[in-house]
Design a protein around this motif. Structure first.
Motif, PDB file in Angstrom:
ATOM      1  N   GLN A 302     -25.404  68.392  50.233  1.00 26.21           N
ATOM      2  CA  GLN A 302     -23.993  68.218  49.876  1.00 26.21           C
ATOM      3  C   GLN A 302     -23.472  66.847  50.318  1.00 26.21           C
ATOM      4  O   GLN A 302     -22.356  66.703  50.786  1.00 26.21           O
ATOM      5  CB  GLN A 302     -23.138  69.359  50.418  1.00 26.21           C
ATOM      6  N   HIS A 303     -24.323  65.853  50.114  1.00 25.84           N
ATOM      7  CA  HIS A 303     -23.996  64.466  50.427  1.00 25.84           C
ATOM      8  C   HIS A 303     -24.044  63.620  49.163  1.00 25.84           C
ATOM      9  O   HIS A 303     -24.762  63.936  48.212  1.00 25.84           O
ATOM     10  CB  HIS A 303     -25.016  63.852  51.393  1.00 25.84           C
ATOM     11  N   ILE A 304     -23.304  62.522  49.178  1.00 24.14           N
ATOM     12  CA  ILE A 304     -23.545  61.402  48.281  1.00 24.14           C
ATOM     13  C   ILE A 304     -24.149  60.320  49.161  1.00 24.14           C
ATOM     14  O   ILE A 304     -23.486  59.802  50.068  1.00 24.14           O
ATOM     15  CB  ILE A 304     -22.254  60.894  47.605  1.00 24.14           C
ATOM     16  N   THR A 305     -25.407  60.022  48.928  1.00 21.42           N
ATOM     17  CA  THR A 305     -26.141  59.074  49.768  1.00 21.42           C
ATOM     18  C   THR A 305     -26.401  57.795  48.991  1.00 21.42           C
ATOM     19  O   THR A 305     -26.802  57.835  47.827  1.00 21.42           O
ATOM     20  CB  THR A 305     -27.474  59.686  50.233  1.00 21.42           C
ATOM     21  N   VAL A 306     -26.144  56.656  49.625  1.00 23.11           N
ATOM     22  CA  VAL A 306     -26.394  55.368  48.987  1.00 23.11           C
ATOM     23  C   VAL A 306     -27.668  54.767  49.567  1.00 23.11           C
ATOM     24  O   VAL A 306     -27.885  54.767  50.785  1.00 23.11           O
ATOM     25  CB  VAL A 306     -25.184  54.409  49.150  1.00 23.11           C
ATOM     26  N   LEU A 307     -28.536  54.293  48.670  1.00 25.78           N
ATOM     27  CA  LEU A 307     -29.778  53.614  49.025  1.00 25.78           C
ATOM     28  C   LEU A 307     -29.646  52.154  48.636  1.00 25.78           C
ATOM     29  O   LEU A 307     -29.441  51.831  47.460  1.00 25.78           O
ATOM     30  CB  LEU A 307     -30.957  54.249  48.277  1.00 25.78           C
ATOM     31  N   ALA A 308     -29.746  51.260  49.613  1.00 18.70           N
ATOM     32  CA  ALA A 308     -29.655  49.816  49.356  1.00 18.70           C
ATOM     33  C   ALA A 308     -31.016  49.268  48.948  1.00 18.70           C
ATOM     34  O   ALA A 308     -32.052  49.854  49.268  1.00 18.70           O
ATOM     35  CB  ALA A 308     -29.150  49.099  50.600  1.00 18.70           C
ATOM     36  N   PRO A 309     -31.066  48.124  48.250  1.00 19.85           N
ATOM     37  CA  PRO A 309     -32.348  47.510  47.900  1.00 19.85           C
ATOM     38  C   PRO A 309     -33.224  47.225  49.119  1.00 19.85           C
ATOM     39  O   PRO A 309     -34.449  47.192  49.004  1.00 19.85           O
ATOM     40  CB  PRO A 309     -31.941  46.218  47.193  1.00 19.85           C
ATOM     41  N   SER A 310     -32.596  47.037  50.271  1.00 21.87           N
ATOM     42  CA  SER A 310     -33.353  46.795  51.500  1.00 21.87           C
ATOM     43  C   SER A 310     -34.080  48.036  51.999  1.00 21.87           C
ATOM     44  O   SER A 310     -34.943  47.943  52.877  1.00 21.87           O
ATOM     45  CB  SER A 310     -32.403  46.315  52.601  1.00 21.87           C
ATOM     46  N   GLY A 311     -33.726  49.201  51.466  1.00 21.34           N
ATOM     47  CA  GLY A 311     -34.278  50.458  51.944  1.00 21.34           C
ATOM     48  C   GLY A 311     -33.358  51.200  52.892  1.00 21.34           C
ATOM     49  O   GLY A 311     -33.611  52.365  53.238  1.00 21.34           O
ATOM     50  N   LYS A 312     -32.273  50.556  53.316  1.00 18.01           N
ATOM     51  CA  LYS A 312     -31.309  51.217  54.192  1.00 18.01           C
ATOM     52  C   LYS A 312     -30.556  52.287  53.417  1.00 18.01           C
ATOM     53  O   LYS A 312     -30.213  52.108  52.252  1.00 18.01           O
ATOM     54  CB  LYS A 312     -30.318  50.197  54.748  1.00 18.01           C
ATOM     55  N   THR A 313     -30.269  53.427  54.070  1.00 16.06           N
ATOM     56  CA  THR A 313     -29.483  54.487  53.453  1.00 16.06           C
ATOM     57  C   THR A 313     -28.276  54.813  54.324  1.00 16.06           C
ATOM     58  O   THR A 313     -28.272  54.569  55.535  1.00 16.06           O
ATOM     59  CB  THR A 313     -30.311  55.775  53.262  1.00 16.06           C
ATOM     60  N   ALA A 314     -27.238  55.370  53.693  1.00 12.53           N
ATOM     61  CA  ALA A 314     -26.039  55.801  54.400  1.00 12.53           C
ATOM     62  C   ALA A 314     -25.391  56.926  53.606  1.00 12.53           C
ATOM     63  O   ALA A 314     -25.475  56.955  52.373  1.00 12.53           O
ATOM     64  CB  ALA A 314     -25.061  54.637  54.571  1.00 12.53           C
ATOM     65  N   VAL A 315     -24.747  57.848  54.318  1.00 14.95           N
ATOM     66  CA  VAL A 315     -24.040  58.950  53.669  1.00 14.95           C
ATOM     67  C   VAL A 315     -22.652  58.460  53.296  1.00 14.95           C
ATOM     68  O   VAL A 315     -21.789  58.283  54.157  1.00 14.95           O
ATOM     69  CB  VAL A 315     -23.969  60.188  54.592  1.00 14.95           C
ATOM     70  N   LEU A 316     -22.430  58.240  52.007  1.00 14.65           N
ATOM     71  CA  LEU A 316     -21.160  57.718  51.520  1.00 14.65           C
ATOM     72  C   LEU A 316     -20.061  58.773  51.572  1.00 14.65           C
ATOM     73  O   LEU A 316     -18.916  58.493  51.902  1.00 14.65           O
ATOM     74  CB  LEU A 316     -21.329  57.221  50.085  1.00 14.65           C
ATOM     75  N   ALA A 317     -20.418  60.015  51.219  1.00 12.88           N
ATOM     76  CA  ALA A 317     -19.469  61.137  51.247  1.00 12.88           C
ATOM     77  C   ALA A 317     -20.220  62.396  51.624  1.00 12.88           C
ATOM     78  O   ALA A 317     -21.402  62.555  51.304  1.00 12.88           O
ATOM     79  CB  ALA A 317     -18.786  61.308  49.897  1.00 12.88           C
ATOM     80  N   SER A 318     -19.522  63.292  52.330  1.00  7.92           N
ATOM     81  CA  SER A 318     -20.112  64.563  52.745  1.00  7.92           C
ATOM     82  C   SER A 318     -18.996  65.582  52.816  1.00  7.92           C
ATOM     83  O   SER A 318     -17.987  65.365  53.482  1.00  7.92           O
ATOM     84  CB  SER A 318     -20.794  64.419  54.111  1.00  7.92           C
ATOM     85  N   ASP A 319     -19.164  66.688  52.098  1.00  6.56           N
ATOM     86  CA  ASP A 319     -18.090  67.672  52.043  1.00  6.56           C
ATOM     87  C   ASP A 319     -18.675  69.022  51.633  1.00  6.56           C
ATOM     88  O   ASP A 319     -19.568  69.068  50.786  1.00  6.56           O
ATOM     89  CB  ASP A 319     -17.030  67.231  51.030  1.00  6.56           C
ATOM     90  N   PRO A 320     -18.177  70.121  52.212  1.00  7.26           N
ATOM     91  CA  PRO A 320     -18.712  71.434  51.832  1.00  7.26           C
ATOM     92  C   PRO A 320     -18.447  71.799  50.378  1.00  7.26           C
ATOM     93  O   PRO A 320     -19.089  72.709  49.844  1.00  7.26           O
ATOM     94  CB  PRO A 320     -18.006  72.399  52.785  1.00  7.26           C
TER      95      PRO A 320
END
Length: 383
Positions: A302-320
């Motif tokens: 239940q996340h929107i996860t962003v993957l950067a070209p560098s390989g780094k990831t981050a959870v952009l949004a998270s909600d039930p």
């Protein structure tokens, strides 16, 4: 098994309410309800002046639905175009009507492109509707204002052999790239020449990976009878150099389009140029921005996860309430739109009665310039 049936199977119960997050560039961002719909949407797309369209899958016998809807200036949703294209019913041939839209997308020319798979779930509608009738599987281009049909593309069995199922499409210049989630493969169609290639058909790199299957099946009642779809998600970089694709199970692959477009290159030679990029979590859809970031709509987390070209990831949004998020879209004003395939209860500021009549939401997220150290871009329009 088709993508729609597999995604429906892994759905979990929705929690009510909307969780608010602080607008900080290193913490999950807030979700805004962009539109509520009485019909379940799996795709969303907007023109350059923010006319919004929803792709609406037929998912149940007892819930009639149009296939495509447009948001009117007063905020209401109406079937689009307003004619027989939304009047298909089981038993019709489906050549000049929408049977099952699995993709709706808008590119630089602001026209509406639709992928009609031409068939329905055998589990819901019966085996007789699981195979497209001749001409029912197609790509349709529509004028966003008048609804006029500008183009219909159909492919023969050399391009769509039995079992093939067009899923989603992206453009760069005159070339259209389409995933086949049935047999696995990439279609390359040149609008300028009319020539079409079927690439990587049935190769390992266009097949679903078993890596995530045990975790996914744990969420499915009687899940051992289900099989994930093949190549499904598709994106292309803003410069047209790289085409990306994945099964919902992952992994994410890419190849330079110069190899993909080279018909002198045999499939086994083409496969040698394919790169494995990332093992994504099970995702119903994705988007790519102009800086090459990929935004995954993750079903189980239940996340929107962003993957950067560098390989780094981050959870952009998270909600039930991000239950079964699907095909997202990045608008010209840099908002990420995400349709949710599970009813969502009204938020504190919403009319409860109106929300009960329109239980399905499409969220939007305003993208900052940077998030968690990742520079975020604008839409990829195919130009």
């Amino acid at each position: 098994m088709t993508r729609r049936r597999f995604l429906a199977a892994v759905g979990v119960a929705s929690a009510s309410g909307l969780t608010s997050f602080a607008h900080e560039t290193d913490r999950p961002l807030s979700l805004t309800v962009a539109v509520r719909s009485p019909w379940m949407a799996n795709q969303v797309a907007l023109t350059s002046d923010n006319v919004l369209f929803l792709g609406l899958p037929r998912y149940a016998h007892d819930k009639p639905t149009p296939s495509l809807a447009r948001r009117q200036p007063d905020g209401s949703l109406v079937p689009f175009p307003g004619n027989s294209w939304n009047d298909w019913k089981p038993g019709d041939d489906g050549r000049e009507a929408f049977v099952y839209l699995n993709s709706v997308h808008i590119f630089a020319d602001d026209t509406v492109w639709c992928v009609d798979q031409g068939s329905l779930s055998a589990n819901v509608f019966g085996e007789e509707y699981a195979t497209p009738r001749p001409g029912a599987q197609k790509v349709v281009q529509l004028d966003p204002r008048s609804g006029a049909v500008l183009r219909i593309l159909r492919f023969d069995e050399t391009i769509l052999p039995p079992g093939a199922q067009m899923n989603d499409l992206r453009f760069h210049g005159s070339r259209m790239y389409i995933t086949d989630s049935g047999l696995g493969g990439i279609l390359v169609h040149d609008l300028a020449t009319g020539k079409t290639l079927r690439r990587l058909s049935g190769d390992t790199v266009v097949k679903a990976s078993p890596t995530q299957v045990p975790a996914i099946l744990a969420h499915i009642k009687g899940g051992q009878t289900f099989h994930p779809p093949n190549s499904d998600l598709i994106e292309i970089t803003a410069d047209g150099k790289w085409l990306y694709w994945a099964s919902p199970t992952g992994p994410l692959y890419r190849v330079e389009t110069r190899y993909l477009n080279d018909e002198a290159l045999a499939n086994h030679e083409l496969a040698e140029h394919v790169e494995r990029v990332y093992q994504n979590n099970f995702s119903g859809g994705c988007s790519m921005d102009s800086k090459g970031n990929v935004y995954f709509s993750e079903t189980i987390t239940q996340h929107i996860t962003v993957l950067a070209p560098s390989g780094k990831t981050a959870v952009l949004a998270s909600d039930p309430t991000l239950v079964r998020p699907d095909g997202s879209f990045l608008s010209r004003d840099r908002r990420l739109y995400i349709p949710i395939k599970q009813p969502v209860a009204p938020g504190p500021s919403e009319d409860g009665k109106a929300a009960a009549e329109a239980p399905f939401v499409t969220y939007s997220i305003a993208l900052p310039e940077r998030f968690a150290g990742i520079a975020l871009g604008g839409p990829v329009t195919g130009r």
